[in-house]
Write a protein that holds these residues in place. Structure first.
Motif, mmCIF file in Angstrom:
data_model
loop_
_atom_site.group_PDB
_atom_site.id
_atom_site.type_symbol
_atom_site.label_atom_id
_atom_site.label_comp_id
_atom_site.label_asym_id
_atom_site.label_seq_id
_atom_site.Cartn_x
_atom_site.Cartn_y
_atom_site.Cartn_z
ATOM 1 N N ALA A 102 -18.116 2.413 -68.908
ATOM 2 C CA ALA A 102 -17.917 2.584 -67.663
ATOM 3 C C ALA A 102 -17.662 1.150 -67.088
ATOM 4 C CB ALA A 102 -19.053 3.215 -66.642
ATOM 5 N N CYS A 103 -16.911 0.892 -66.074
ATOM 6 C CA CYS A 103 -16.457 -0.271 -65.445
ATOM 7 C C CYS A 103 -17.709 -0.567 -64.604
ATOM 8 C CB CYS A 103 -15.287 -0.412 -64.890
ATOM 9 S SG CYS A 103 -15.203 0.334 -63.523
ATOM 10 N N LYS A 104 -17.541 -1.597 -63.985
ATOM 11 C CA LYS A 104 -18.629 -1.919 -62.973
ATOM 12 C C LYS A 104 -18.467 -1.394 -61.646
ATOM 13 C CE LYS A 104 -20.384 -4.071 -66.178
ATOM 14 N NZ LYS A 104 -21.076 -3.270 -67.235
ATOM 15 N N GLY A 105 -17.715 -0.418 -61.351
ATOM 16 C CA GLY A 105 -17.351 0.252 -60.166
ATOM 17 C C GLY A 105 -18.481 0.722 -59.082
ATOM 18 N N SER A 106 -19.856 0.639 -59.940
ATOM 19 C CA SER A 106 -21.049 1.345 -58.898
ATOM 20 C C SER A 106 -21.160 0.002 -58.054
ATOM 21 C CB SER A 106 -22.177 1.316 -59.725
ATOM 22 O OG SER A 106 -21.795 2.422 -60.689
ATOM 23 N N VAL A 107 -21.085 -1.235 -58.488
ATOM 24 C CA VAL A 107 -21.266 -2.324 -57.564
ATOM 25 C C VAL A 107 -20.099 -3.273 -57.123
ATOM 26 C CG1 VAL A 107 -23.596 -2.750 -58.523
ATOM 27 C CG2 VAL A 107 -21.609 -3.845 -59.769
ATOM 28 N N CYS A 108 -19.017 -3.083 -57.858
ATOM 29 C CA CYS A 108 -17.707 -3.636 -57.572
ATOM 30 C C CYS A 108 -17.029 -3.284 -56.334
ATOM 31 C CB CYS A 108 -16.826 -3.419 -58.716
ATOM 32 S SG CYS A 108 -15.183 -4.149 -58.324
ATOM 33 N N THR A 109 -16.684 -4.425 -55.453
ATOM 34 C CA THR A 109 -16.079 -3.976 -54.230
ATOM 35 C C THR A 109 -14.776 -2.993 -54.387
ATOM 36 O OG1 THR A 109 -14.922 -6.046 -54.152
ATOM 37 C CG2 THR A 109 -16.910 -5.957 -52.926
ATOM 38 N N HIS A 110 -14.183 -2.967 -55.560
ATOM 39 C CA HIS A 110 -13.164 -2.229 -55.635
ATOM 40 C C HIS A 110 -13.443 -0.942 -55.837
ATOM 41 C CE1 HIS A 110 -10.253 -5.509 -55.230
ATOM 42 N NE2 HIS A 110 -11.010 -6.341 -56.015
ATOM 43 N N GLY A 111 -14.553 -0.652 -56.288
ATOM 44 C CA GLY A 111 -14.884 0.762 -56.891
ATOM 45 C C GLY A 111 -14.734 1.973 -55.968
ATOM 46 N N LEU A 112 -14.062 2.925 -56.266
ATOM 47 C CA LEU A 112 -13.734 4.032 -55.445
ATOM 48 C C LEU A 112 -14.781 5.169 -55.815
ATOM 49 C CD1 LEU A 112 -10.122 4.532 -55.600
ATOM 50 C CD2 LEU A 112 -11.332 3.639 -53.792
ATOM 51 N N PHE A 140 -13.954 4.793 -64.916
ATOM 52 C CA PHE A 140 -13.336 3.554 -64.559
ATOM 53 C C PHE A 140 -13.587 3.788 -62.842
ATOM 54 C CE2 PHE A 140 -11.818 3.740 -68.625
ATOM 55 C CZ PHE A 140 -12.293 2.787 -69.308
ATOM 56 N N GLY A 141 -13.416 2.584 -62.130
ATOM 57 C CA GLY A 141 -13.646 2.632 -60.705
ATOM 58 C C GLY A 141 -12.355 2.525 -59.953
ATOM 59 N N CYS A 142 -11.197 1.973 -60.554
ATOM 60 C CA CYS A 142 -10.110 1.839 -59.724
ATOM 61 C C CYS A 142 -8.768 1.415 -60.701
ATOM 62 C CB CYS A 142 -10.378 0.707 -58.645
ATOM 63 S SG CYS A 142 -9.837 -0.860 -59.123
ATOM 64 N N VAL A 143 -7.566 1.543 -60.155
ATOM 65 C CA VAL A 143 -6.640 1.311 -60.963
ATOM 66 C C VAL A 143 -6.448 -0.112 -61.680
ATOM 67 C CG1 VAL A 143 -4.881 2.905 -59.952
ATOM 68 C CG2 VAL A 143 -5.116 0.729 -59.019
ATOM 69 N N ASN A 144 -7.412 -1.049 -61.657
ATOM 70 C CA ASN A 144 -7.279 -2.213 -62.395
ATOM 71 C C ASN A 144 -7.657 -2.041 -63.531
ATOM 72 O OD1 ASN A 144 -6.650 -3.627 -60.146
ATOM 73 N ND2 ASN A 144 -8.723 -4.530 -59.440
ATOM 74 N N SER A 145 -8.321 -0.707 -63.915
ATOM 75 C CA SER A 145 -8.681 -0.547 -65.481
ATOM 76 C C SER A 145 -7.525 0.602 -65.877
ATOM 77 C CB SER A 145 -10.183 -0.260 -65.651
ATOM 78 O OG SER A 145 -10.767 -1.237 -65.733
ATOM 79 N N TYR A 146 -6.428 0.626 -65.561
ATOM 80 C CA TYR A 146 -5.381 1.647 -66.055
ATOM 81 C C TYR A 146 -5.313 1.403 -67.374
ATOM 82 C CZ TYR A 146 -1.602 4.701 -65.173
ATOM 83 O OH TYR A 146 -0.823 6.077 -65.157
HETATM 84 S S1 SF4 Z 1 -11.784 -1.265 -62.801
HETATM 85 FE FE1 SF4 Z 1 -11.744 -1.735 -60.703
HETATM 86 S S2 SF4 Z 1 -13.837 -0.859 -59.827
HETATM 87 FE FE2 SF4 Z 1 -13.874 -1.273 -61.929
HETATM 88 S S3 SF4 Z 1 -14.837 -3.196 -62.392
HETATM 89 FE FE3 SF4 Z 1 -12.549 -3.252 -62.457
HETATM 90 S S4 SF4 Z 1 -12.057 -3.859 -60.198
HETATM 91 FE FE4 SF4 Z 1 -14.155 -3.093 -60.277
#
Ligand code: SF4
Length: 235
Positions: A102-112, A140-146
């Motif tokens: 998993a990415c850090k979407g739980s704490v990342c401001t971008h996380g949806l 993943f939490g947002c498109v930055n991890s596409y």
């Molecule tokens: S993929 Fe998006 S939500 Fe996940 S860590 Fe990267 S920027 Fe944050």
């Protein structure tokens, strides 16, 4: 000292997270995090194991596991025993559902979405399930991890629907890295959060039922066609 192991024995050990090194007589042991997190006490125990049985080094892997290299063959049983006592998990190999990342979407401001919670739910339910080939899942939490979403057998990635601003989930199928790298394809249909576990179950069951031995999901999709695979999964 020689490893004195057949290729079959090495393969069987590797499936359990115990990897023969090219240096004769030495093994690397792989410890599983909980979708990328260790507790601080676990980290201390891992450091102690590395000091006691390894060469003092610990290395991180792309699937968010941690490996201790340079463990002598005669120490493997002790490391396993001490790891069990400390509730450290060794494993993450073989033709199974591998460690969920998993990415850090739980704490990342971008996380949806709460990526940690969702990934743990998936790992608790599916990790270690025996399948025709290895099967890697990413959350993943947002498109930055596409790009990362495109590299797993199955990935989940939330996006905001611009017409109603609700969060909905894209599911990627059939990515893989390695020498036959292939990008996963996003399903046409998007899903709601409460549908995700059921979809993961359906995707894994589809792979389980349709893959030949050792065939990766990417190859199944190439053989059958993404439209048919998707329509069977959402049936
Ligand atoms: S993929 Fe998006 S939500 Fe996940 S860590 Fe990267 S920027 Fe944050």
């Amino acid at each position: 000292m020689s490893n004195n192991l057949t290729a079959e024995e090495k393969k069987s050990l590797k499936a359990k997270g115990i990897i023969a090194q090219k240096q004769d007589g030495y093994f690397t042991i792989r410890f599983l995090s909980k979708v990328g997190y260790f507790k601080s006490d676990e980290m201390i125990e891992l450091a102690n194991l590395s000091k006691k049985y390894g060469n003092g080094e610990l290395s991180l892997t792309s699937r968010l596991t941690l490996e201790i290299p340079y463990i002598k063959k005669e120490d493997i049983d002790n490391v396993i025993k001490e790891s069990k006592e400390k509730k450290l998990r060794i494993g993450g190999g073989g033709d199974t559902v591998r460690a969920v990342i998993a990415c850090k979407g739980s704490v990342c401001t971008h996380g949806l979405t709460d990526t940690n919670k969702l990934a743990i739910e998936i790992e608790d339910r599916f990790f270690g399930r025996i399948l025709p080939g290895k099967f890697k899942i990413g959350v993943f939490g947002c498109v930055n991890s596409y790009g990362k979403a495109q590299s797993n057998d199955l990935s989940i990635l939330p996006v905001r629907n611009l017409s109603n601003l609700e969060v909905e989930y894209k599911i990627f199928l059939g990515g893989r890295l390695g020498r036959q790298a292939r990008l996963a394809i996003p399903m046409e249909k998007r899903f709601k959060e409460n549908e995700l576990i059921e979809v993961v179950e359906k995707v894994i069951s589809y792979y389980e039922k349709n893959a030949r031995t050792k065939e990766r999901f990417a190859e199944v999709i190439d053989r059958i066609g993404i439209e048919e695979v998707e329509s069977e999964i959402i049936k």
